[in-house]
Write a protein that holds these residues in place. Structure first.
Motif, PDB file in Angstrom:
ATOM      1  N   THR A  93       0.850  -1.184   0.000  1.00  0.00           N
ATOM      2  CA  THR A  93       0.000   0.000   0.000  1.00  0.00           C
ATOM      3  C   THR A  93       0.889   1.238   0.000  1.00  0.00           C
ATOM      4  OG1 THR A  93      -0.113  -0.032   2.414  1.00  0.00           O
ATOM      5  CG2 THR A  93      -1.894  -1.132   1.229  1.00  0.00           C
ATOM      6  N   ARG A  94       0.272   2.395  -0.050  1.00  0.00           N
ATOM      7  CA  ARG A  94       1.047   3.627  -0.039  1.00  0.00           C
ATOM      8  C   ARG A  94       1.528   3.940   1.368  1.00  0.00           C
ATOM      9  NH1 ARG A  94      -2.552   6.499  -4.329  1.00  0.00           N
ATOM     10  NH2 ARG A  94      -1.556   5.604  -6.161  1.00  0.00           N
ATOM     11  N   SER A  95       2.791   4.347   1.469  1.00  0.00           N
ATOM     12  CA  SER A  95       3.371   4.715   2.760  1.00  0.00           C
ATOM     13  C   SER A  95       2.837   6.060   3.215  1.00  0.00           C
ATOM     14  CB  SER A  95       4.889   4.814   2.641  1.00  0.00           C
ATOM     15  OG  SER A  95       5.449   3.562   2.425  1.00  0.00           O
ATOM     16  N   SER A  96       2.954   6.312   4.511  1.00  0.00           N
ATOM     17  CA  SER A  96       2.560   7.612   5.048  1.00  0.00           C
ATOM     18  C   SER A  96       3.810   8.426   5.327  1.00  0.00           C
ATOM     19  CB  SER A  96       1.766   7.413   6.348  1.00  0.00           C
ATOM     20  OG  SER A  96       2.591   6.799   7.308  1.00  0.00           O
ATOM     21  N   GLY A  97       3.631   9.675   5.645  1.00  0.00           N
ATOM     22  CA  GLY A  97       4.754  10.521   6.015  1.00  0.00           C
ATOM     23  C   GLY A  97       5.397  11.213   4.829  1.00  0.00           C
ATOM     24  N   LYS A 142       2.802   8.309  -5.175  1.00  0.00           N
ATOM     25  CA  LYS A 142       2.531   7.497  -6.367  1.00  0.00           C
ATOM     26  C   LYS A 142       2.756   5.997  -6.180  1.00  0.00           C
ATOM     27  CE  LYS A 142       5.276   9.137  -9.395  1.00  0.00           C
ATOM     28  NZ  LYS A 142       6.012   9.643 -10.557  1.00  0.00           N
ATOM     29  N   LEU A 143       3.720   5.606  -5.337  1.00  0.00           N
ATOM     30  CA  LEU A 143       4.138   4.213  -5.307  1.00  0.00           C
ATOM     31  C   LEU A 143       3.631   3.477  -4.066  1.00  0.00           C
ATOM     32  CD1 LEU A 143       7.850   4.760  -6.366  1.00  0.00           C
ATOM     33  CD2 LEU A 143       5.926   4.173  -7.827  1.00  0.00           C
ATOM     34  N   ASN A 144       3.313   2.209  -4.248  1.00  0.00           N
ATOM     35  CA  ASN A 144       2.879   1.351  -3.144  1.00  0.00           C
ATOM     36  C   ASN A 144       4.112   0.653  -2.578  1.00  0.00           C
ATOM     37  OD1 ASN A 144       0.182   1.996  -3.492  1.00  0.00           O
ATOM     38  ND2 ASN A 144      -0.120   0.377  -4.987  1.00  0.00           N
ATOM     39  N   THR A 145       4.782   1.310  -1.624  1.00  0.00           N
ATOM     40  CA  THR A 145       6.024   0.759  -1.085  1.00  0.00           C
ATOM     41  C   THR A 145       5.858   0.145   0.302  1.00  0.00           C
ATOM     42  OG1 THR A 145       6.623   2.932  -0.238  1.00  0.00           O
ATOM     43  CG2 THR A 145       7.508   2.322  -2.387  1.00  0.00           C
ATOM     44  N   ARG A 146       4.807   0.493   1.004  1.00  0.00           N
ATOM     45  CA  ARG A 146       4.574  -0.057   2.339  1.00  0.00           C
ATOM     46  C   ARG A 146       4.201  -1.532   2.217  1.00  0.00           C
ATOM     47  NH1 ARG A 146      -0.445   1.775   6.192  1.00  0.00           N
ATOM     48  NH2 ARG A 146      -0.171   0.140   7.744  1.00  0.00           N
ATOM     49  N   LEU A 194       2.184  -7.726  10.378  1.00  0.00           N
ATOM     50  CA  LEU A 194       3.379  -6.894  10.495  1.00  0.00           C
ATOM     51  C   LEU A 194       3.419  -5.896   9.350  1.00  0.00           C
ATOM     52  CD1 LEU A 194       5.980  -9.683  11.313  1.00  0.00           C
ATOM     53  CD2 LEU A 194       4.968  -8.082  12.903  1.00  0.00           C
ATOM     54  N   VAL A 195       3.966  -4.711   9.625  1.00  0.00           N
ATOM     55  CA  VAL A 195       4.038  -3.645   8.626  1.00  0.00           C
ATOM     56  C   VAL A 195       5.446  -3.074   8.593  1.00  0.00           C
ATOM     57  CG1 VAL A 195       3.141  -1.368   7.987  1.00  0.00           C
ATOM     58  CG2 VAL A 195       1.625  -3.033   9.033  1.00  0.00           C
ATOM     59  N   ALA A 196       5.935  -2.776   7.374  1.00  0.00           N
ATOM     60  CA  ALA A 196       7.216  -2.084   7.211  1.00  0.00           C
ATOM     61  C   ALA A 196       7.029  -0.996   6.164  1.00  0.00           C
ATOM     62  CB  ALA A 196       8.302  -3.053   6.777  1.00  0.00           C
ATOM     63  N   GLN A 197       7.406   0.232   6.531  1.00  0.00           N
ATOM     64  CA  GLN A 197       7.305   1.335   5.579  1.00  0.00           C
ATOM     65  C   GLN A 197       8.475   2.305   5.712  1.00  0.00           C
ATOM     66  OE1 GLN A 197       3.649   3.456   6.188  1.00  0.00           O
ATOM     67  NE2 GLN A 197       4.113   3.978   8.305  1.00  0.00           N
ATOM     68  N   THR A 198       9.561   1.837   6.308  1.00  0.00           N
ATOM     69  CA  THR A 198      10.710   2.715   6.546  1.00  0.00           C
ATOM     70  C   THR A 198      11.573   2.894   5.305  1.00  0.00           C
ATOM     71  OG1 THR A 198      11.960   0.812   7.342  1.00  0.00           O
ATOM     72  CG2 THR A 198      10.849   2.156   8.998  1.00  0.00           C
ATOM     73  N   GLU A 199      11.549   1.913   4.404  1.00  0.00           N
ATOM     74  CA  GLU A 199      12.399   1.983   3.212  1.00  0.00           C
ATOM     75  C   GLU A 199      11.647   2.651   2.062  1.00  0.00           C
ATOM     76  OE1 GLU A 199      15.521   1.056   3.481  1.00  0.00           O
ATOM     77  OE2 GLU A 199      15.248   0.231   5.483  1.00  0.00           O
ATOM     78  N   ARG A 200      12.403   3.058   1.042  1.00  0.00           N
ATOM     79  CA  ARG A 200      11.796   3.737  -0.099  1.00  0.00           C
ATOM     80  C   ARG A 200      11.366   2.772  -1.201  1.00  0.00           C
ATOM     81  NH1 ARG A 200      12.469   9.273  -0.857  1.00  0.00           N
ATOM     82  NH2 ARG A 200      12.676   8.963  -3.091  1.00  0.00           N
TER      83      ARG A 200
END
Length: 148
Positions: free
Chosen positions: A28-32, A40-44, A81-87
């Motif tokens: 999904t799309r990251s926040s922040g 634009k990108l679904n990186t989460r 679990l969720v990870a959204q720290t990386e690009r």
């Protein structure tokens, strides 16, 4: 066809694995902050895994895993679990898998049973001697300061 399902499993820890179709990853799309990359990108990466589908863990290990998961354990017995720290999507996917592996490896560690011990007679005597000395010091302050 059954040969394919046997080979399509993911090793989560030494001797612990799960069928690849039992692991669900969604992007999904990251926040922040992050500008267009976030917009634009679904990186989460979000990972769902049914605890009961994990093969190779002891009953105690499974109980510890459920306890470690805490609020990440859903009512239907899945870990989320969720990870959204990386690009990038790939790095977030690797990060979420690393978190799952770490959680499983931690749960596999059997806690050492506590053995009740008693202090030795000498240790009891030393403790009481130090308490008595401390009490004498305090009593000495009291009698020296109040001479009415």
């Amino acid at each position: 066809m059954s040969d394919l399902s046997d080979s399509s499993r993911i090793e989560l820890a030494p001797g612990v694995h799960i069928a690849s179709d039992a692991l669900h990853i969604q992007y999904t799309r990251s926040s922040g902050p992050g500008g267009q990359n976030v917009n634009k990108l679904n990186t989460r990466s979000e990972l769902w895994i049914v605890v009961d589908d994990i093969v190779g863990m002891t009953a105690g290990g499974m109980a510890r895993l459920r306890r470690l998961a805490g609020k990440r354990l859903t009512r239907d017995g899945r870990i989320h679990l969720v990870a959204q720290t990386e690009r990038s999507q790939e790095r977030n996917r690797a990060a979420v898998m690393d978190r799952l592996r770490l959680m499983i490896e931690t749960a596999m560690i059997e806690p050492k049973p506590r053995r009740a011990t008693k202090p030795s007679r000498a240790a009891k005597r030393r403790r009481l001697d130090s308490k008595r000395r401390r009490g004498e010091i305090k009593a000495g302050r009291k009698s020296a300061g109040h001479e009415d």
